[in-house]
Design an enzyme around this catalytic site. Structure first.
Site, PDB file in Angstrom:
ATOM      1  N   GLY A  43       0.833  -1.191   0.000  1.00  0.00           N
ATOM      2  CA  GLY A  43       0.000   0.000   0.000  1.00  0.00           C
ATOM      3  C   GLY A  43       0.866   1.238   0.000  1.00  0.00           C
ATOM      4  O   GLY A  43       2.049   1.188   0.355  1.00  0.00           O
ATOM      5  N   GLN A  48       2.976   9.835   1.643  1.00  0.00           N
ATOM      6  CA  GLN A  48       4.285   9.179   1.507  1.00  0.00           C
ATOM      7  C   GLN A  48       5.040   9.625   0.263  1.00  0.00           C
ATOM      8  O   GLN A  48       6.244   9.481   0.181  1.00  0.00           O
ATOM      9  CB  GLN A  48       4.111   7.649   1.465  1.00  0.00           C
ATOM     10  CG  GLN A  48       3.696   7.052   2.789  1.00  0.00           C
ATOM     11  CD  GLN A  48       3.575   5.549   2.666  1.00  0.00           C
ATOM     12  OE1 GLN A  48       2.547   5.039   2.234  1.00  0.00           O
ATOM     13  NE2 GLN A  48       4.618   4.834   3.034  1.00  0.00           N
ATOM     14  N   CYS A  90       6.594  -0.800   6.426  1.00  0.00           N
ATOM     15  CA  CYS A  90       6.133   0.403   5.734  1.00  0.00           C
ATOM     16  C   CYS A  90       7.194   0.845   4.720  1.00  0.00           C
ATOM     17  O   CYS A  90       8.389   0.799   5.027  1.00  0.00           O
ATOM     18  CB  CYS A  90       5.916   1.505   6.762  1.00  0.00           C
ATOM     19  SG  CYS A  90       5.405   3.074   6.056  1.00  0.00           S
ATOM     20  N   LEU A  91       6.771   1.285   3.550  1.00  0.00           N
ATOM     21  CA  LEU A  91       7.737   1.741   2.542  1.00  0.00           C
ATOM     22  C   LEU A  91       8.491   2.989   3.010  1.00  0.00           C
ATOM     23  O   LEU A  91       9.587   3.263   2.525  1.00  0.00           O
ATOM     24  CB  LEU A  91       7.031   2.031   1.208  1.00  0.00           C
ATOM     25  CG  LEU A  91       6.499   0.809   0.447  1.00  0.00           C
ATOM     26  CD1 LEU A  91       5.744   1.250  -0.792  1.00  0.00           C
ATOM     27  CD2 LEU A  91       7.618  -0.151   0.077  1.00  0.00           C
ATOM     28  N   HIS A 132      -3.468   0.931   8.251  1.00  0.00           N
ATOM     29  CA  HIS A 132      -2.123   1.493   8.117  1.00  0.00           C
ATOM     30  C   HIS A 132      -2.143   2.711   7.187  1.00  0.00           C
ATOM     31  O   HIS A 132      -1.550   3.753   7.499  1.00  0.00           O
ATOM     32  CB  HIS A 132      -1.206   0.383   7.570  1.00  0.00           C
ATOM     33  CG  HIS A 132       0.212   0.783   7.356  1.00  0.00           C
ATOM     34  ND1 HIS A 132       1.254   0.256   8.099  1.00  0.00           N
ATOM     35  CD2 HIS A 132       0.790   1.636   6.472  1.00  0.00           C
ATOM     36  CE1 HIS A 132       2.395   0.790   7.678  1.00  0.00           C
ATOM     37  NE2 HIS A 132       2.142   1.623   6.685  1.00  0.00           N
ATOM     38  N   GLU A 133      -2.849   2.589   6.057  1.00  0.00           N
ATOM     39  CA  GLU A 133      -2.861   3.690   5.079  1.00  0.00           C
ATOM     40  C   GLU A 133      -3.680   4.878   5.582  1.00  0.00           C
ATOM     41  O   GLU A 133      -3.294   6.028   5.392  1.00  0.00           O
ATOM     42  CB  GLU A 133      -3.395   3.205   3.724  1.00  0.00           C
ATOM     43  CG  GLU A 133      -2.617   2.057   3.086  1.00  0.00           C
ATOM     44  CD  GLU A 133      -1.108   2.270   3.043  1.00  0.00           C
ATOM     45  OE1 GLU A 133      -0.649   3.425   2.963  1.00  0.00           O
ATOM     46  OE2 GLU A 133      -0.374   1.260   3.112  1.00  0.00           O
ATOM     47  N   HIS A 136      -1.622   6.860   7.875  1.00  0.00           N
ATOM     48  CA  HIS A 136      -0.724   7.777   7.158  1.00  0.00           C
ATOM     49  C   HIS A 136      -1.442   9.094   6.852  1.00  0.00           C
ATOM     50  O   HIS A 136      -0.890  10.177   7.022  1.00  0.00           O
ATOM     51  CB  HIS A 136      -0.261   7.172   5.829  1.00  0.00           C
ATOM     52  CG  HIS A 136       0.950   6.296   5.946  1.00  0.00           C
ATOM     53  ND1 HIS A 136       2.121   6.701   6.552  1.00  0.00           N
ATOM     54  CD2 HIS A 136       1.178   5.028   5.515  1.00  0.00           C
ATOM     55  CE1 HIS A 136       3.018   5.713   6.487  1.00  0.00           C
ATOM     56  NE2 HIS A 136       2.469   4.690   5.870  1.00  0.00           N
TER      57      HIS A 136
HETATM   58 ZN    ZN Z   1       3.253   2.851   5.483  1.00  0.00          ZN
END
Ligand code: ZN
Length: 173
Positions: A43, A48, A90-91, A132-133, A136
């Site tokens: 995701g 991000q 997480c990216l 999670h998204e 963010h």
């Molecule tokens: Zn993340």
């Protein structure tokens, strides 16, 4: 387009609702989806990649399955239930993962990329990814949700990971 790394300020910013679903947004979404696959993430939220707008993309179908990108604009969690501990990454926090407790199932409302209202009921990995998204978009990274002990361990470890990856500098472009 690039992915900003923790603790960049943009990741702490509460994203604003999307007001216009126009051609520029479609292009932005295409780039996000492409970047998510390139980075091998499940995701990606708009903050991000440097845009604090309420939009995320996800694909939890796994690497062997056909691509199934889900785009959600202006998501709202309408119900959460249960509780589950699972490993999360997480990216924006590369080379790090930790176990985190979250509600195990969710109901979410939002809009797809055509502006059509969607409702997603999910559990397991999909439910975790959605939470999670949306976190963010509210300026919360999963490491912010760790217990104080785990957070202290992360804070000690993270500068070393950044130094090794040479990711310490979020150079502005
Ligand atoms: Zn993340």
């Amino acid at each position: 387009m690039k992915i900003y790394v923790y603790p960049h300020e943009i990741l702490k910013k509460k994203a604003e609702p999307v007001r216009n679903i126009d051609g520029a947004l479609q292009q932005f979404i295409d780039e996000m989806v492409e970047l998510m696959y390139r980075a091998k993430g499940l995701g990606l939220a708009a903050n991000q990649v440097g845009e604090a707008v309420r939009l995320f993309v996800m694909d939890v179908s796994g690497s062997d399955a056909p691509l199934n990108p889900v785009v959600v604009i202006n998501p709202v969690l309408t119900a959460v239930e249960g509780s589950e501990v699972a490993e999360e990454g997480c990216l924006s926090v590369p080379e790090y993962s930790a176990k985190l407790k979250r509600p195990s199932s969710v109901e979410m409302k939002g809009f797809d990329r055509q502006g059509k209202e969607i409702v997603i009921e999910a559990d397991g990995l999909t439910a975790r990814c959605i939470q999670h998204e949306i976190d963010h978009l509210d300026g919360i990274c999963f490491v912010d949700r760790l217990s104080s002990i785990k957070k202290a361990m992360f804070r000690k470890k993270w500068p070393k990971i950044l130094a090794e990856l040479d990711l310490g500098k979020n150079d502005e472009e």
